[in-house]
Design a protein around this motif. Structure first.
Motif, mmCIF file in Angstrom:
data_model
loop_
_atom_site.group_PDB
_atom_site.id
_atom_site.type_symbol
_atom_site.label_atom_id
_atom_site.label_comp_id
_atom_site.label_asym_id
_atom_site.label_seq_id
_atom_site.Cartn_x
_atom_site.Cartn_y
_atom_site.Cartn_z
ATOM 1 N N ARG A 31 0.813 -1.218 0.000
ATOM 2 C CA ARG A 31 0.000 0.000 0.000
ATOM 3 C C ARG A 31 0.842 1.261 0.000
ATOM 4 O O ARG A 31 0.318 2.357 -0.174
ATOM 5 C CB ARG A 31 -0.943 0.005 1.202
ATOM 6 C CG ARG A 31 -0.270 0.142 2.560
ATOM 7 C CD ARG A 31 -1.279 0.010 3.674
ATOM 8 N NE ARG A 31 -1.898 -1.309 3.679
ATOM 9 C CZ ARG A 31 -3.023 -1.601 4.335
ATOM 10 N NH1 ARG A 31 -3.639 -0.677 5.036
ATOM 11 N NH2 ARG A 31 -3.512 -2.819 4.301
ATOM 12 N N ARG B 3 -1.433 4.364 -0.936
ATOM 13 C CA ARG B 3 -2.885 4.339 -1.048
ATOM 14 C C ARG B 3 -3.472 5.107 0.120
ATOM 15 O O ARG B 3 -3.553 4.608 1.252
ATOM 16 C CB ARG B 3 -3.399 2.890 -1.045
ATOM 17 C CG ARG B 3 -3.207 2.161 -2.366
ATOM 18 C CD ARG B 3 -4.208 2.622 -3.417
ATOM 19 N NE ARG B 3 -5.570 2.300 -3.032
ATOM 20 C CZ ARG B 3 -6.196 1.177 -3.368
ATOM 21 N NH1 ARG B 3 -5.578 0.260 -4.091
ATOM 22 N NH2 ARG B 3 -7.453 0.977 -2.986
ATOM 23 N N ASP C 108 -6.524 5.877 0.708
ATOM 24 C CA ASP C 108 -7.774 5.299 1.232
ATOM 25 C C ASP C 108 -7.523 4.107 2.140
ATOM 26 O O ASP C 108 -8.416 3.680 2.879
ATOM 27 C CB ASP C 108 -8.695 4.887 0.083
ATOM 28 C CG ASP C 108 -8.048 3.864 -0.840
ATOM 29 O OD1 ASP C 108 -6.809 3.921 -1.030
ATOM 30 O OD2 ASP C 108 -8.775 3.011 -1.390
ATOM 31 N N ALA D 259 -6.986 8.209 6.034
ATOM 32 C CA ALA D 259 -8.389 8.085 5.612
ATOM 33 C C ALA D 259 -9.370 8.307 6.760
ATOM 34 O O ALA D 259 -10.551 8.587 6.519
ATOM 35 C CB ALA D 259 -8.619 6.711 4.986
ATOM 36 N N ALA E 31 -12.284 10.029 2.513
ATOM 37 C CA ALA E 31 -11.496 9.347 1.471
ATOM 38 C C ALA E 31 -12.404 8.675 0.450
ATOM 39 O O ALA E 31 -13.523 8.243 0.765
ATOM 40 C CB ALA E 31 -10.566 8.323 2.116
ATOM 41 N N ARG E 32 -11.899 8.568 -0.764
ATOM 42 C CA ARG E 32 -12.575 7.851 -1.837
ATOM 43 C C ARG E 32 -11.727 6.644 -2.245
ATOM 44 O O ARG E 32 -10.502 6.670 -2.113
ATOM 45 C CB ARG E 32 -12.787 8.767 -3.046
ATOM 46 C CG ARG E 32 -13.640 9.988 -2.754
ATOM 47 C CD ARG E 32 -13.758 10.866 -3.986
ATOM 48 N NE ARG E 32 -14.454 12.109 -3.703
ATOM 49 C CZ ARG E 32 -14.583 13.096 -4.584
ATOM 50 N NH1 ARG E 32 -14.053 12.975 -5.800
ATOM 51 N NH2 ARG E 32 -15.242 14.196 -4.252
ATOM 52 N N PRO E 33 -12.364 5.591 -2.729
ATOM 53 C CA PRO E 33 -11.594 4.408 -3.151
ATOM 54 C C PRO E 33 -10.523 4.779 -4.176
ATOM 55 O O PRO E 33 -10.779 5.551 -5.104
ATOM 56 C CB PRO E 33 -12.655 3.487 -3.753
ATOM 57 C CG PRO E 33 -13.931 3.890 -3.092
ATOM 58 C CD PRO E 33 -13.822 5.370 -2.881
ATOM 59 N N HIS E 34 -9.330 4.259 -3.942
ATOM 60 C CA HIS E 34 -8.169 4.427 -4.821
ATOM 61 C C HIS E 34 -7.572 5.831 -4.759
ATOM 62 O O HIS E 34 -6.742 6.176 -5.620
ATOM 63 C CB HIS E 34 -8.505 4.057 -6.266
ATOM 64 C CG HIS E 34 -8.798 2.602 -6.453
ATOM 65 N ND1 HIS E 34 -7.815 1.647 -6.584
ATOM 66 C CD2 HIS E 34 -9.986 1.945 -6.503
ATOM 67 C CE1 HIS E 34 -8.377 0.455 -6.735
ATOM 68 N NE2 HIS E 34 -9.696 0.607 -6.672
ATOM 69 N N ASP E 35 -7.957 6.633 -3.768
ATOM 70 C CA ASP E 35 -7.210 7.873 -3.555
ATOM 71 C C ASP E 35 -5.734 7.528 -3.380
ATOM 72 O O ASP E 35 -5.371 6.580 -2.661
ATOM 73 C CB ASP E 35 -7.712 8.595 -2.290
ATOM 74 C CG ASP E 35 -8.919 9.482 -2.567
ATOM 75 O OD1 ASP E 35 -9.320 9.590 -3.743
ATOM 76 O OD2 ASP E 35 -9.466 10.050 -1.594
ATOM 77 N N THR E 36 -4.872 8.301 -4.013
ATOM 78 C CA THR E 36 -3.434 8.014 -3.982
ATOM 79 C C THR E 36 -2.703 9.205 -3.374
ATOM 80 O O THR E 36 -2.909 10.363 -3.795
ATOM 81 C CB THR E 36 -2.904 7.732 -5.394
ATOM 82 O OG1 THR E 36 -3.660 6.666 -5.976
ATOM 83 C CG2 THR E 36 -1.435 7.339 -5.357
ATOM 84 N N CYS F 157 -7.993 5.834 -9.955
ATOM 85 C CA CYS F 157 -7.707 6.863 -8.951
ATOM 86 C C CYS F 157 -8.465 8.143 -9.284
ATOM 87 O O CYS F 157 -8.237 8.740 -10.351
ATOM 88 C CB CYS F 157 -6.200 7.129 -8.902
ATOM 89 S SG CYS F 157 -5.729 8.531 -7.875
#
Length: 333
Positions: A212, A232, A234, A239, A244-249, A284
């Motif tokens: 991650r 990652r 998220d 997070a 947070a949103r899925p796949h935030d980098t 992302c």
């Protein structure tokens, strides 16, 4: 009439044998027993009617002869066809396997597919097992699965030179990274000053973890000059402190060389890395960062690189400025 008399005397001699078989000798025309001569004409018979039996006899005889001649010829042709037929079958026999070998050759080429199939199967199985880590015996997730291999993103051209991310290798990079961490300007915010073991302790959880977070060296024109962590967001403790949103980098950065600070290099590289993330990670939605609020040069570099200030975030070790670069606003900021 003379012509009629001559015709009446012809039966005494008999017809000339045609090409067909010669008729058996009969008793002669006087006895009237010859079927071909017929009865002797009387004095009132017409001489023109007398030749009618003869033309019938000749064609019949010729037809029989023709049949006799044609029968052997037809029989001979049939026999020849029969004799030649085995020859044709014999010649055709070797040709039969060729259509059969063509499917065999294609089948043999199809057998080469399984050489690739196990590789494909392993890839599918790997993706399946890494995305369902419910079993305690499931393998660890790899960085390739969580961050799409930052080391494979390749070099990019920036206003300050050609830049590339290269995954860290402890045996190769520990000494250089430890030197940067002991720079007072860096240690004030990273808090990793000390022997190499301190830096190594910071790297090991990332290198031995589930992928991650991937630590990387930043190479500018082939020379290492910065340290990056692509992670990652998220799946990070961050997070818990923002929606947070899925796949935030997320991105962490330090510029190692003093000569590369304060002249726009950080801004150019931050924009380049954010673009690399968005280009190579299609799932992302945005790139985030959380520089310390006290680090004014860092916050300014993020703003100049297309990030927007989202919020102040209280983290366990600092009060941070949450910086966000949205995919949807990528070309507007």
């Amino acid at each position: 009439m003379s012509g009629g008399e001559d015709r009446r005397r012809e039966p005494e001699v008999g017809p000339e044998p045609g090409p067909g078989p010669e008729p058996e000798p009969g008793p002669g025309p006087e006895s009237g027993s010859s079927p071909e001569a017929g009865p002797e004409p009387g004095p009132h018979s017409s001489p023109e009617a007398e030749p009618e039996p003869r033309p019938e006899a000749r064609p019949d005889t010729g037809t029989e002869a023709a049949r006799a001649d044609a029968t052997p010829r037809a029989r001979t042709a049939t026999e020849q066809a029969t004799q030649q037929a085995p020859d044709r079958r014999t010649e055709a026999a070797p040709r039969q396997p060729y259509p059969q070998r063509t499917p065999q050759s294609s089948a043999s080429s199809a057998t080469s597919v399984p050489f690739e199939a196990p590789h494909t199967t392993r890839q599918v199985a790997s993706r399946t097992t890494t995305r369902i880590p419910s079993s305690p015996y499931a393998p660890h997730l790899t960085g390739d699965d969580l961050l799409d291999s930052p080391g494979a993103w390749g070099p990019v051209t920036t206003p300050v030179g050609v830049f590339q991310l290269v995954p860290v290798r402890v045996e190769r990079d520990l000494s250089l990274l430890s030197t940067w961490m002991n720079d007072p300007a860096v240690a004030a915010f990273w808090e990793l000053a000390g022997p190499e073991s301190v830096t190594a302790a910071h790297l090991r959880p990332q290198l031995d973890g589930d992928g991650r977070s991937v630590p990387c060296l930043g190479l500018l024109d082939g020379a290492p000059m910065s340290y990056w962590e692509i992670y990652r967001a998220d799946l990070d403790p961050l997070a818990r402190h923002y929606p947070a949103r899925p796949h935030d980098t997320g991105v962490h950065l330090l510029i190692g060389g003093v000569a590369d600070r304060g002249r726009g290099v950080g801004t150019a590289l931050l924009r380049a890395v954010a673009d690399l993330v968005l280009d190579n990670r299609p799932l992302c939605p945005r790139v985030v960062a959380e520089p310390d609020l006290r680090n004014t040069p860092s916050v300014s570099a993020f703003l100049s690189a297309g990030f927007r200030f989202s919020a102040e975030v209280d983290l366990p070790d600092k009060r941070a400025a949450l910086m966000v670069r949205d995919r949807a606003l990528r070309n507007l900021l």
